[in-house]
Write a protein that holds these residues in place. Structure first.
Motif, PDB file in Angstrom:
ATOM      1  N   UNK A 207       0.840  -1.194   0.000  1.00  0.00           N
ATOM      2  CA  UNK A 207       0.000   0.000   0.000  1.00  0.00           C
ATOM      3  C   UNK A 207       0.884   1.255   0.000  1.00  0.00           C
ATOM      4  N   UNK A 208       0.444   2.298  -0.694  1.00  0.00           N
ATOM      5  CA  UNK A 208       1.275   3.507  -0.798  1.00  0.00           C
ATOM      6  C   UNK A 208       1.559   4.111   0.574  1.00  0.00           C
ATOM      7  N   UNK A 209       0.635   3.891   1.513  1.00  0.00           N
ATOM      8  CA  UNK A 209       0.842   4.427   2.879  1.00  0.00           C
ATOM      9  C   UNK A 209       2.046   3.776   3.555  1.00  0.00           C
ATOM     10  N   UNK A 210       2.465   2.603   3.065  1.00  0.00           N
ATOM     11  CA  UNK A 210       3.623   1.926   3.667  1.00  0.00           C
ATOM     12  C   UNK A 210       4.934   2.294   2.988  1.00  0.00           C
ATOM     13  N   UNK A 211       4.860   3.099   1.915  1.00  0.00           N
ATOM     14  CA  UNK A 211       6.094   3.558   1.269  1.00  0.00           C
ATOM     15  C   UNK A 211       6.681   4.679   2.121  1.00  0.00           C
ATOM     16  N   UNK A 212       7.981   4.617   2.331  1.00  0.00           N
ATOM     17  CA  UNK A 212       8.673   5.676   3.077  1.00  0.00           C
ATOM     18  C   UNK A 212       8.267   7.033   2.503  1.00  0.00           C
TER      19      UNK A 212
ATOM     20  N   UNK B 232      25.672   6.845  -5.558  1.00  0.00           N
ATOM     21  CA  UNK B 232      24.762   6.206  -6.516  1.00  0.00           C
ATOM     22  C   UNK B 232      23.717   5.335  -5.805  1.00  0.00           C
ATOM     23  N   UNK B 233      24.104   4.503  -4.834  1.00  0.00           N
ATOM     24  CA  UNK B 233      23.062   3.724  -4.141  1.00  0.00           C
ATOM     25  C   UNK B 233      21.971   4.591  -3.498  1.00  0.00           C
ATOM     26  N   UNK B 234      22.345   5.737  -2.942  1.00  0.00           N
ATOM     27  CA  UNK B 234      21.329   6.616  -2.343  1.00  0.00           C
ATOM     28  C   UNK B 234      20.412   7.171  -3.432  1.00  0.00           C
ATOM     29  N   UNK B 235      20.999   7.536  -4.555  1.00  0.00           N
ATOM     30  CA  UNK B 235      20.174   8.065  -5.650  1.00  0.00           C
ATOM     31  C   UNK B 235      19.233   6.997  -6.178  1.00  0.00           C
ATOM     32  N   UNK B 236      19.727   5.773  -6.285  1.00  0.00           N
ATOM     33  CA  UNK B 236      18.879   4.679  -6.795  1.00  0.00           C
ATOM     34  C   UNK B 236      17.763   4.378  -5.787  1.00  0.00           C
ATOM     35  N   UNK B 237      18.083   4.379  -4.501  1.00  0.00           N
ATOM     36  CA  UNK B 237      17.022   4.139  -3.499  1.00  0.00           C
ATOM     37  C   UNK B 237      15.986   5.257  -3.521  1.00  0.00           C
ATOM     38  N   UNK B 238      16.452   6.483  -3.693  1.00  0.00           N
ATOM     39  CA  UNK B 238      15.511   7.609  -3.703  1.00  0.00           C
ATOM     40  C   UNK B 238      14.626   7.591  -4.948  1.00  0.00           C
ATOM     41  N   UNK B 239      15.196   7.283  -6.087  1.00  0.00           N
ATOM     42  CA  UNK B 239      14.354   7.234  -7.288  1.00  0.00           C
ATOM     43  C   UNK B 239      13.371   6.069  -7.168  1.00  0.00           C
ATOM     44  N   UNK B 240      13.794   4.988  -6.560  1.00  0.00           N
ATOM     45  CA  UNK B 240      12.899   3.836  -6.349  1.00  0.00           C
ATOM     46  C   UNK B 240      11.721   4.254  -5.465  1.00  0.00           C
ATOM     47  N   UNK B 241      12.016   4.964  -4.393  1.00  0.00           N
ATOM     48  CA  UNK B 241      10.965   5.432  -3.487  1.00  0.00           C
ATOM     49  C   UNK B 241       9.966   6.329  -4.232  1.00  0.00           C
ATOM     50  N   UNK B 242      10.508   7.224  -5.040  1.00  0.00           N
ATOM     51  CA  UNK B 242       9.618   8.154  -5.771  1.00  0.00           C
ATOM     52  C   UNK B 242       8.789   7.426  -6.828  1.00  0.00           C
TER      53      UNK B 242
ATOM     54  N   UNK C 250       4.428   6.596  -7.147  1.00  0.00           N
ATOM     55  CA  UNK C 250       3.580   6.653  -8.351  1.00  0.00           C
ATOM     56  C   UNK C 250       2.873   5.313  -8.593  1.00  0.00           C
ATOM     57  N   UNK C 251       3.010   4.418  -7.615  1.00  0.00           N
ATOM     58  CA  UNK C 251       2.391   3.084  -7.717  1.00  0.00           C
ATOM     59  C   UNK C 251       2.964   2.270  -8.877  1.00  0.00           C
ATOM     60  N   UNK C 252       4.261   2.401  -9.081  1.00  0.00           N
ATOM     61  CA  UNK C 252       4.979   1.584 -10.073  1.00  0.00           C
ATOM     62  C   UNK C 252       6.049   0.815  -9.310  1.00  0.00           C
ATOM     63  N   UNK C 253       6.166  -0.487  -9.608  1.00  0.00           N
ATOM     64  CA  UNK C 253       6.960  -1.396  -8.764  1.00  0.00           C
ATOM     65  C   UNK C 253       8.038  -2.134  -9.526  1.00  0.00           C
ATOM     66  N   UNK C 254       8.160  -1.827 -10.818  1.00  0.00           N
ATOM     67  CA  UNK C 254       9.191  -2.450 -11.648  1.00  0.00           C
ATOM     68  C   UNK C 254       9.906  -1.369 -12.440  1.00  0.00           C
ATOM     69  N   UNK C 255      11.117  -1.682 -12.892  1.00  0.00           N
ATOM     70  CA  UNK C 255      11.840  -0.741 -13.749  1.00  0.00           C
ATOM     71  C   UNK C 255      12.680  -1.514 -14.760  1.00  0.00           C
ATOM     72  N   UNK C 256      13.012  -0.831 -15.854  1.00  0.00           N
ATOM     73  CA  UNK C 256      13.936  -1.365 -16.866  1.00  0.00           C
ATOM     74  C   UNK C 256      15.064  -0.361 -17.033  1.00  0.00           C
ATOM     75  N   UNK C 257      16.283  -0.870 -17.207  1.00  0.00           N
ATOM     76  CA  UNK C 257      17.431   0.009 -17.409  1.00  0.00           C
ATOM     77  C   UNK C 257      18.523  -0.761 -18.141  1.00  0.00           C
ATOM     78  N   UNK C 258      19.432  -0.023 -18.731  1.00  0.00           N
ATOM     79  CA  UNK C 258      20.586  -0.624 -19.400  1.00  0.00           C
ATOM     80  C   UNK C 258      21.841  -0.003 -18.826  1.00  0.00           C
TER      81      UNK C 258
END
Ligand code: NHW
Ligand code: EN5
Length: 359
Positions: free
Chosen positions: A31-36, A121-131, A135-143
């Motif tokens: 649930x979004x309420x459980x996201x930091x 970089x790990x902090x930036x990746x965790x922060x973008x993941x949180x954001x 948005x209620x999106x739980x997967x990502x693609x990257x190269x």
């Protein structure tokens, strides 16, 4: 070892070959309420800012950060110089086997050269993941050009010289053994005139036909973009110095039977007294049904040469293998690894099973 990536919901090296693991999300959505709700802490003196890319000043700052600090080749001779038009983030739908998944496409991760290797970089990746989670999106693609846990596939870059003299002068390619400059120029010479009847630039009214053609083509790949008409308009409608798209309209039936596209990504040439920019076209999405793939892509090479590109680059994804060697592409010294975040595949794909190109 990967102290950060070991903690993340991605396929891990130790699990490669373990077919008992299920395919699909590694962690469930919450649930979004459980996201930091508050941002991750940064080392003191740093602070987060959300970049309003509609502001010219902020867009220029981001552009300049990347122009000076983004991806270089392994010998630091060239650096990607993405134009401002590329620097926006949009969600995507990516199909994995039979499942269409909403994902974030993560790109342009960059830490200033003076701030490297400080675990930012790990902090930036965790922060973008949180954001993204908010948005209620739980997967990502990257190269990435580097190996991380764990690629869904590893692709090879191939290069087709259009302006061999300049490429050799700037160290992008070398004069082959027993080759002279004039023989090399002759080898890569392209005809002036296009070959395929009905080959023309894509227009807005072509969006429905191109979408149908692409959706049908991409349906055969294990992992592929799930394009709708809005996506095709956004990503593929020609935009000067951003994306070029051409199609074949049958002179008899007026059906759109074939399609090819490439995007513009110059690289800054580092430390060359004579040249500053390498103009590169990158193969994007291509579909051939009535025209041979070879002839279609040869026409793409002819137009890219006419437009002043120095080199045409392509990955060995989709059916690209079928034209690379014959059209005188050669393998580069770079590879591109594809990744999914929080989605496990039972086994890796071949590049030819991938129907996804990220900018
Ligand atoms: S790949 C291009 C990435 N950018 C560049 O290469 C530009 C030049 N380099 C840099 O700016 C396209 C820095 O070297 C960067 C790393 C920032 C790359 N992806 O801060 P530390 C993309 O943008 C791991 C992921 O000390 P640094 C895709 C590395 O393995 N991880 O290093 C981006 C290590 O972790 P480990 C990468 O050199 C996808 C840790 O970072 C990486 O100062 C992002 C070291 O950090 C890379 N390219 O900064 C992931 N390069 O576990 C998105 C290094 O091994 C995930 N690392 O110890 C999805 C998020 C959204 C999810 C939503 C549900
Ligand atoms: C995320 N969207 O290494 C992207 N490029 O081969 C991030 N090599 O241009 C990840 N080293 O082989 C990016 N010339 C990962 C790629 C980073 C950039 C990179 C490679 C891809 C590249 C060139 C230049 C090498 C310069 C020295 C290269 C050879 C061309 C030759 C032409 C004639 C036929 C044989 C090949």
């Amino acid at each position: 070892t990967h102290k950060f990536w070991e903690t993340q919901p991605v396929g891990q090296f130790k699990d490669i070959g373990d077919t008992s693991l299920p395919e699909g999300p590694i962690e469930p959505a919450t649930p979004l309420s459980e996201v930091k709700q508050d941002p991750y802490n940064l080392p003191s003196v740093y602070e987060w800012t959300t970049c309003d890319m509609a502001s010219d000043d902020i867009c220029s700052e981001v552009y300049n950060l990347l122009r000076s600090n983004y991806v270089e080749d392994d010998e630091n001779m060239f650096r990607f110089n993405y134009s401002k038009e590329f620097l926006s983030g949009v969600p995507a739908r990516i199909r994995v086997r039979d499942e269409v998944v909403k994902m974030a496409e993560i790109n342009f991760l960059c830490v200033h050269k003076k701030l490297r290797s400080k675990r930012l970089a790990p902090v930036m990746i965790k922060e973008v993941t949180r954001r993204v989670h908010l948005e209620n999106i739980w997967q990502a693609a990257y190269t990435a050009g580097v190996v991380l846990p764990t690629p869904i596939t590893t692709c090879q870059y191939w290069h087709r010289s259009l302006n061999p003299k300049k490429l050799i002068d700037v160290g992008f390619s070398r004069l082959g053994a027993r080759m002279t400059m004039s023989r090399t120029i002759k080898l890569y010479k392209l005809p002036e005139a296009l070959v395929t009847p009905g080959f023309r630039k894509m227009e807005l009214l072509d969006v429905p036909a191109v979408t149908r053609l692409l959706r049908n083509y991409l349906s055969q790949f294990g992992v592929a973009t799930d394009f709708d008409e809005n996506d095709v308009e956004h990503w593929l409608l020609p935009r000067e110095d951003v994306v070029d798209s051409y199609l074949v309209e049958s002179p008899e039936t007026h059906d759109v039977t074939d399609f090819c596209s490439f995007y513009t990504l110059p690289s800054t040439i580092l430390g060359n007294p004579n040249y500053t920019t390498l103009k590169a076209a990158y193969s994007y999405y291509n579909v051939a049904t009535q025209t041979s793939f070879l002839q279609l892509m040869n026409d793409a090479l002819i137009v890219s040469k006419q437009k002043g590109f120095d080199v045409f680059n392509a990955l060995d994804v989709m059916h690209n293998e079928s034209f690379l060697k014959e059209l005188k592409f050669g393998p580069g010294d770079g590879q591109l690894h594809y990744y999914l975040y929080n989605y496990r595949l039972r086994s890796a794909l071949k590049p030819s099973e991938l129907g996804l190109v990220l900018l």
